[in-house]
Scaffold this motif. Structure first.
Motif, PDB file in Angstrom:
ATOM      1  N   ILE A 287       0.852  -1.188   0.000  1.00 56.44           N
ATOM      2  CA  ILE A 287       0.000   0.000   0.000  1.00 56.44           C
ATOM      3  C   ILE A 287       0.888   1.238   0.000  1.00 56.44           C
ATOM      4  N   TYR A 288       0.680   2.117  -0.964  1.00 56.17           N
ATOM      5  CA  TYR A 288       1.535   3.279  -1.160  1.00 56.17           C
ATOM      6  C   TYR A 288       0.744   4.583  -1.023  1.00 56.17           C
ATOM      7  N   PRO A 289       0.890   5.283   0.112  1.00 50.04           N
ATOM      8  CA  PRO A 289       0.362   6.654   0.148  1.00 50.04           C
ATOM      9  C   PRO A 289       1.323   7.572  -0.605  1.00 50.04           C
ATOM     10  N   THR A 290       0.798   8.523  -1.363  1.00 51.15           N
ATOM     11  CA  THR A 290       1.648   9.474  -2.087  1.00 51.15           C
ATOM     12  C   THR A 290       1.190  10.889  -1.767  1.00 51.15           C
ATOM     13  N   PRO A 291       2.081  11.867  -1.857  1.00 51.64           N
ATOM     14  CA  PRO A 291       1.694  13.243  -1.496  1.00 51.64           C
ATOM     15  C   PRO A 291       0.573  13.801  -2.371  1.00 51.64           C
ATOM     16  N   ASN A 292       0.584  13.455  -3.661  1.00 49.30           N
ATOM     17  CA  ASN A 292      -0.417  14.010  -4.573  1.00 49.30           C
ATOM     18  C   ASN A 292      -0.621  13.071  -5.759  1.00 49.30           C
ATOM     19  N   PHE A 293      -1.503  13.471  -6.645  1.00 47.01           N
ATOM     20  CA  PHE A 293      -1.859  12.641  -7.793  1.00 47.01           C
ATOM     21  C   PHE A 293      -0.664  12.439  -8.723  1.00 47.01           C
ATOM     22  N   ASP A 567      -5.908   5.541  -7.056  1.00 48.37           N
ATOM     23  CA  ASP A 567      -6.959   6.431  -6.538  1.00 48.37           C
ATOM     24  C   ASP A 567      -7.883   5.752  -5.528  1.00 48.37           C
ATOM     25  N   VAL A 568      -7.317   4.980  -4.592  1.00 51.40           N
ATOM     26  CA  VAL A 568      -8.148   4.277  -3.613  1.00 51.40           C
ATOM     27  C   VAL A 568      -8.423   5.228  -2.449  1.00 51.40           C
ATOM     28  N   VAL A 569      -9.287   6.211  -2.717  1.00 50.16           N
ATOM     29  CA  VAL A 569      -9.662   7.218  -1.722  1.00 50.16           C
ATOM     30  C   VAL A 569     -11.182   7.314  -1.662  1.00 50.16           C
ATOM     31  N   GLU A 570     -11.673   7.845  -0.553  1.00 48.92           N
ATOM     32  CA  GLU A 570     -13.110   8.055  -0.401  1.00 48.92           C
ATOM     33  C   GLU A 570     -13.624   8.995  -1.496  1.00 48.92           C
ATOM     34  N   GLY A 571     -14.802   8.699  -1.994  1.00 47.08           N
ATOM     35  CA  GLY A 571     -15.376   9.496  -3.074  1.00 47.08           C
ATOM     36  C   GLY A 571     -15.092   8.912  -4.437  1.00 47.08           C
ATOM     37  N   TYR A 621      -2.860   5.505  -2.968  1.00 44.53           N
ATOM     38  CA  TYR A 621      -3.826   6.556  -2.661  1.00 44.53           C
ATOM     39  C   TYR A 621      -3.080   7.865  -2.419  1.00 44.53           C
ATOM     40  N   PRO A 622      -3.459   8.935  -3.139  1.00 46.11           N
ATOM     41  CA  PRO A 622      -2.809  10.246  -2.961  1.00 46.11           C
ATOM     42  C   PRO A 622      -3.419  11.012  -1.790  1.00 46.11           C
ATOM     43  N   ASP A 623      -2.575  11.755  -1.077  1.00 42.52           N
ATOM     44  CA  ASP A 623      -3.079  12.574   0.037  1.00 42.52           C
ATOM     45  C   ASP A 623      -3.859  13.788  -0.465  1.00 42.52           C
ATOM     46  N   TYR A 624      -3.487  14.280  -1.663  1.00 46.08           N
ATOM     47  CA  TYR A 624      -4.165  15.442  -2.235  1.00 46.08           C
ATOM     48  C   TYR A 624      -4.518  15.158  -3.688  1.00 46.08           C
ATOM     49  N   MET A 625      -5.709  15.576  -4.082  1.00 48.42           N
ATOM     50  CA  MET A 625      -6.127  15.511  -5.483  1.00 48.42           C
ATOM     51  C   MET A 625      -6.824  16.822  -5.823  1.00 48.42           C
ATOM     52  N   GLY A 627      -5.802  19.706  -5.448  1.00 51.66           N
ATOM     53  CA  GLY A 627      -5.621  20.678  -4.378  1.00 51.66           C
ATOM     54  C   GLY A 627      -6.448  20.416  -3.139  1.00 51.66           C
ATOM     55  N   GLN A 628      -7.208  19.332  -3.105  1.00 47.98           N
ATOM     56  CA  GLN A 628      -8.075  19.021  -1.973  1.00 47.98           C
ATOM     57  C   GLN A 628      -7.527  17.821  -1.207  1.00 47.98           C
ATOM     58  N   LYS A 629      -7.587  17.896   0.130  1.00 49.69           N
ATOM     59  CA  LYS A 629      -7.166  16.800   0.979  1.00 49.69           C
ATOM     60  C   LYS A 629      -8.087  15.596   0.771  1.00 49.69           C
ATOM     61  N   THR A 630      -7.514  14.408   0.672  1.00 51.75           N
ATOM     62  CA  THR A 630      -8.313  13.194   0.495  1.00 51.75           C
ATOM     63  C   THR A 630      -8.290  12.354   1.768  1.00 51.75           C
ATOM     64  N   ILE A 631      -9.172  11.380   1.817  1.00 49.33           N
ATOM     65  CA  ILE A 631      -9.203  10.393   2.904  1.00 49.33           C
ATOM     66  C   ILE A 631      -9.066   9.023   2.261  1.00 49.33           C
ATOM     67  N   ARG A 632      -8.140   8.231   2.774  1.00 48.50           N
ATOM     68  CA  ARG A 632      -7.975   6.920   2.148  1.00 48.50           C
ATOM     69  C   ARG A 632      -9.258   6.112   2.287  1.00 48.50           C
ATOM     70  N   SER A 633      -9.467   5.249   1.323  1.00 54.39           N
ATOM     71  CA  SER A 633     -10.736   4.531   1.206  1.00 54.39           C
ATOM     72  C   SER A 633     -11.020   3.630   2.400  1.00 54.39           C
ATOM     73  N   ARG A 634     -12.287   3.466   2.689  1.00 55.13           N
ATOM     74  CA  ARG A 634     -12.722   2.523   3.732  1.00 55.13           C
ATOM     75  C   ARG A 634     -12.319   1.093   3.373  1.00 55.13           C
ATOM     76  N   PHE A 635     -12.059   0.842   2.068  1.00 57.46           N
ATOM     77  CA  PHE A 635     -11.617  -0.488   1.662  1.00 57.46           C
ATOM     78  C   PHE A 635     -10.208  -0.770   2.189  1.00 57.46           C
ATOM     79  N   ILE A 636      -9.354   0.255   2.215  1.00 52.19           N
ATOM     80  CA  ILE A 636      -8.017   0.096   2.803  1.00 52.19           C
ATOM     81  C   ILE A 636      -8.146  -0.128   4.305  1.00 52.19           C
TER      82      ILE A 636
END
Length: 740
Positions: A287-293, A567-571, A621-625, A627-636
Motif C-alpha cells: 500500500i503506497y500513500p503518495t503526497p499528490n496525484f 486512486d483508492v480514496v473516499e469518493g 492513494y494520494p493525500d491530495y487531489m 488541491g483538496q485533501k483526500t481520505i484513504r478509502s474505507r476499503f483500505i
C-alpha cells in the motif's frame, strides 16, 4: 443450477470447462451470458486455446446483447435511437401531460421550446431510463397518492412537480417510443419484463444449454429472466458465481452480495462449517500513500518498471491496472505510458474518457463562443479570437501553410491588440490593420492564412441549428484530414466521437423538422455544447496485447499476476454518488430502485474480488487531489482491520491465517534546516501565526516549512467556479477595503 467458483480460481476457465465436452465440435446449441463485452473476449480466446481446432462456437452474449436479441425476436421492426431523439420524446411527453384536462406543469417552463429545456430533458431521460431498466411496475403506483407524498416531501422546490409526475411521464414516454417504433436500451428491458410477467416471452430457437457466468448482482428484470431460464425444462442450465465461499453468509463480507443474488434466484449456497475469515491473509499487498496525484502516477510507473526488470519473461497481459475514475486516464497515459518504449511495452486501454476534458471539446467551445458574438453583433471578441487561434489543433487545420508564418501573424495581431487596447473588432478591420502593420514594418508573412481563417472559422452560415452542427463538423474534418503528421494522443478517437454526435444532432433535427422561431445562435450553441459535454470517448484497445488498463467493473472474472489499483480514496472507491434531486432515496424505495448503499456494496465486491484474484497487489492513494485533501478509502481500512484481527486469533489457528505480506511505504523523514534568515523572520515582531498555519504545522511540519516559510504554492487545477477558499479570500479582501 447455481454453483460457486472460488474467488482465487479462474472463472473464465471454469466457464469453458462447463461448455467443452471431449471430442465435441458443435457448440451452436449452447448460449453463454455474461456481464460485459470484455469477459466475452476472454471466453472466446480461452475456447480457442482449449478446443484448438475448427469448431462451431457457442453463442456468446453480454447481458445487454442478450436483452437486445430477445427484444428483436419478440418485437421485430423497432429502430434503436440516440439520446437526442429520446430526450425530445421526453420533452413531448412533458408538454402533453394533462391532469383532468388541465396542464399540470406551468406552461412557461416550456414556452421557450425544446432547446432551452434540453438540459432538463437529459436529466429526466436518465431517470426514466433507470426506472424502465429496473422493470418498475408503473400501474401499481396510485398517481394521486404518489403526488401527495411528493408534495409533502422535503425535496428541491424546482424538482417537486417533475418527481410527482415521473410515473405518468414514463407511460407517455413509452407510448411515443412505441408509436414511432423506436427503442432504447431501457425500453428493451421494460418490454422483456412485461413478456416475462405475462409468460409470453419467446427464447431463441436451437438453444438447449445455458451458462450464466460472472454476475455479481442482478437488477429486477435480469433476476426474472434468469429465474425463467433456470426453471425451464432445457437440457442444461448453470449459473456460476465467482465468490469467496468461506464466509459468504457473513453480512460484513463484501461477498455477501452474492449470497443475496443466489437467494433472489431461489437458491441457497451451502457454506462450509468453519470459522475462516472471508479475507485471504496470504495476499501479497503493498500500500503506497503518495503526497499528490502526480506522485501517484510516478509511483505506478516505478512499480511497472520494477516488475518488468525482475520478470522480463512475464507476458505483459498478466499485469492489470485499475483506474477507478475515467478522469485519470489521460494523466496516466502522459505520466506512465509515455515513459516506456511503445515498441516493447504496450498498453491495452479499455475504458471511457469524458469528452468535455479533451482538447477537441476546448476547440469546439472556443469556436462556438467566437461565433455567438460574431453572429449577433458582427464583431469579434478579441480574447475569444486569440484563444481559438492559439489552440494547437488550429495549426493542424492550417498545416498547408508555413508554421513560422502563422506564429509571426499571431505575434503581429498580439502587438496590434496591445498597442490599441483592442477589445472588439470587425474581422475586415483587424485584417486591414495587420496588412498595414506588415507594410510599415517591411514584413511579408503569408497573408493567405488570414483568408483561410475567415473561410473556415468566420464565413460559414450558422443561421440554423443544422448549419451550426455542420460548421462545427467542418472544422473537425479539416483537422482529421491533416492529423497524421502531428501524432496527437487519441486525436482520431476524439474527432470520431465528436463527428458522430454532431451527425446525431443533424439527423435529429431533420427527423422532427425542428427549426427555432426567432433563432438565436446562443440557443443552439448552448444545446450543442451541453450535449457534447455529456458524452464519453470509448477506447476499446487491443485484447491480449500489452498491460491491461481498465475501470474497476471491467475486471469482473479476470485474473492477473500483478494488479495495480490507483486512486483508492473516499469518493472514488467507493464512488461518492451525489444527492439525486429527481430520484432521491425515498422515491427510489417506492419505485423499487437501487439506493446508494447498494451501489457501495457493488464497488466493495468489485474491489475485493479484483485484488483477491491477483498474486501481487499494489494499492495507491494520494493525500491530495486537485488541491483538496483526500481520505484513504474505507476499503483500505477494511484491509488493515482484517490484518489486525489476525494478531488476536488463537495460536492454533495460525495455519488458517498465514501472515499478510503488507508493506505500507512512505517517504523518509526530511529535516528542514533553520537558517539565520529563517530564524530572523520567525522571531520578527511583524511575523504572526494564523490559526490555519498553526493547524498546518501540527498536521505536517514539513508542509508548513515549504508553504509558510519558503512560500511554495501547490499547483492547483483551474476551476470553472470559485471554490470556498477563493470565495472566502475575496470576501475578506472586500471587507478589509470597505472598513479600512
Amino acid at each position: 443450477m447455481v454453483e460457486t467458483v472460488n474467488i482465487g480460481e479462474d472463472l473464465i476457465q471454469a466457464t469453458v470447462d462447463y461448455i467443452v465436452k471431449p471430442g465435441k465440435k458443435d457448440y451452436s446449441q449452447t448460449a453463454v451470458i455474461f456481464p460485459n463485452k470484455r469477459m466475452g473476449i476472454y471466453l472466446r480466446n480461452k475456447l480457442n486455446e482449449t478446443i484448438g481446432t475448427y469448431y462451431i462456437p457457442p453463442r456468446l452474449f453480454p447481458i445487454e446483447g442478450f436483452i437486445s436479441a430477445l427484444f428483436s425476436l419478440n418485437f421485430p421492426g423497432y429502430t434503436e435511437i440516440d439520446d437526442m431523439t429520446a430526450s425530445f420524446l421526453v420533452y413531448r411527453s412533458m408538454i402533453n401531460i394533462r391532469d383532468e384536462d388541465v396542464m399540470v406543469l406551468k406552461p412557461e417552463l416550456f414556452e421557450q421550446g425544446y432547446f432551452q429545456f434540453f438540459p432538463w430533458c437529459l436529466e429526466l431521460m436518465n431517470a426514466l431510463n433507470e426506472i424502465l431498466r429496473e422493470g418498475c411496475d408503473l400501474n401499481r403506483i396510485p398517481q394521486s397518492q404518489f403526488k401527495k407524498f411528493v408534495q409533502l416531501g422535503d425535496y428541491f422546490k424546482n424538482y417537486k412537480d417533475f418527481i410527482s409526475l415521473m410515473p405518468v411521464v414514463a407511460k407517455y414516454y413509452l407510448k411515443y417510443l412505441e408509436e414511432d417504433n423506436f427503442a432504447t436500451s431501457s425500453m428493451k428491458y421494460w418490454k422483456i419484463n412485461q413478456l416475462i410477467e405475462t409468460k409470453s416471452l419467446i427464447l431463441p430457437d436451437g438453444i438447449s444449454r445455458y451458462v450464466l457466468a460472472g454476475f455479481n448482482v442482478l437488477n429486477k428484470v435480469e433476476q426474472r429472466l434468469f429465474k425463467l431460464i433456470l426453471s425451464s425444462d432445457l437440457t442444461f442450465k448453470k449459473f456460476l458465481i465467482n465468490t469467496e465461499i468461506k464466509q459468504i453468509s457473513d453480512s460484513y463480507s463484501p461477498f455477501h452480495l452474492q449470497d443475496r443474488t443466489a437467494a433472489d434466484l431461489g437458491y441457497n449456497i451451502e457454506v462450509p462449517d468453519n470459522n475462516l475469515s472471508w479475507f485471504d491473509h496470504s495476499l501479497d499487498i503493498e500500500i503506497y500513500p503518495t503526497p499528490n496525484f502526480e506522485m501517484e502516477m510516478m509511483g505506478i510507473y516505478r512499480i511497472i518498471e520494477k516488475i518488468l526488470e525482475q520478470e522480463p519473461e512475464l507476458p505483459l497481459e498478466k499485469i492489470g491496472i485499475v483506474l477507478p475514475r475515467s478522469e485519470s486516464l489521460i494523466p496516466f497515459v502522459q505520466a506512465v505510458c509515455s515513459r516506456f518504449d511503445t515498441n516493447s511495452v504496450k498498453f491495452n486501454i479499455s475504458m471511457g474518457y469524458p469528452f468535455k476534458r479533451t482538447p477537441v471539446y476546448q476547440l469546439i467551445d472556443s469556436a462556438l463562443n467566437l461565433r455567438i458574438n460574431l453572429d449577433s453583433k458582427g464583431c469579434l471578441i478579441i480574447s475569444d479570437f486569440m484563444n481559438l487561434l492559439r489552440h494547437p489543433y488550429i495549426r493542424i487545420m492550417l498545416s498547408d501553410y508555413n508554421s513560422d508564418d502563422f506564429t509571426q501573424l499571431l505575434a503581429i495581431i498580439d502587438e496590434i491588440v496591445v498597442a490599441e487596447n483592442m477589445i472588439t473588432s470587425p474581422y475586415p478591420d483587424l485584417k486591414d490593420k495587420v496588412l498595414n502593420y506588415c507594410k510599415s514594418n517591411h514584413l511579408t508573412p503569408e497573408f493567405a492564412i488570414l483568408e483561410s481563417i475567415e473561410e473556415i472559422l468566420l464565413k460559414p452560415s450558422t443561421e440554423t441549428f443544422c448549419n451550426l452542427c455542420k460548421y462545427t463538423k467542418t472544422i473537425l474534418m479539416k483537422i482529421k484530414n491533416r492529423k497524421k503528421e502531428f501524432g496527437y494522443l487519441f486525436l482520431d478517437d476524439y474527432l470520431t466521437t465528436a463527428a458522430t454526435a454532431l451527425d446525431q444532432m443533424v439527423n435529429f433535427q431533420k427527423r422532427y423538422e425542428l427549426e427555432l422561431e426567432n433563432y438565436d445562435i446562443s440557443d443552439g450553441v448552448g444545446l450543442l455544447k451541453y450535449y457534447l459535454s455529456k458524452i464519453s470517448i470509448v477506447l476499446n484497445g487491443t485484447p491480449f496485447e500489452g498491460i491491461q488498463v481498465m475501470g474497476l467493473m471491467e475486471y469482473r472474472g479476470l485474473k492477473f499476476k500483478h494488479l495495480i489499483v490507483a486512486d483508492v480514496v473516499e469518493g472514488i472507491l467507493p464512488e461518492n454518488r451525489k444527492y439525486d434531486p429527481i430520484l432521491p432515496n425515498d422515491i427510489r424505495k417506492i419505485l423499487n430502485l437501487r439506493i446508494y448503499s447498494e451501489w457501495e456494496k457493488l464497488y466493495e465486491f468489485g474491489f475485493f474480488s479484483a485484488i483477491m484474484g491477483a498474486e501481487k497487489i499494489y494499492i495507491f492513494y494520494p493525500d491530495y487531489m486537485n488541491g483538496q485533501k483526500t481520505i484513504r478509502s474505507r476499503f483500505i481500512e477494511k484491509i488493515f482491520y482484517q490484518y489486525k484481527k489476525q494478531l488476536d486469533v488463537d495460536e492454533n489457528s495460525y495455519t488458517y491465517y498465514p501472515q499478510l505480506k503488507l508493506t505500507v511505504s512512505s517517504p523518509q523523514p526530511v529535516n528542514a534546516v533553520k537558517t539565520k534568515p529563517i530564524k530572523a523572520m520567525l522571531q520578527s515582531p511583524d511575523y504572526y501565526f494564523s490559526p490555519t498555519s498553526l493547524e498546518e504545522y501540527l498536521t505536517c511540519p514539513l508542509k508548513f516549512y515549504y508553504h509558510r516559510i519558503l512560500k511554495i504554492e501547490q499547483l492547483q487545477e483551474t476551476l470553472e467556479e470559485a471554490d470556498a477558499l477563493h470565495t472566502g479570500n475575496i470576501i475578506h479582501r472586500f471587507l478589509k477595503e470597505v472598513y479600512e
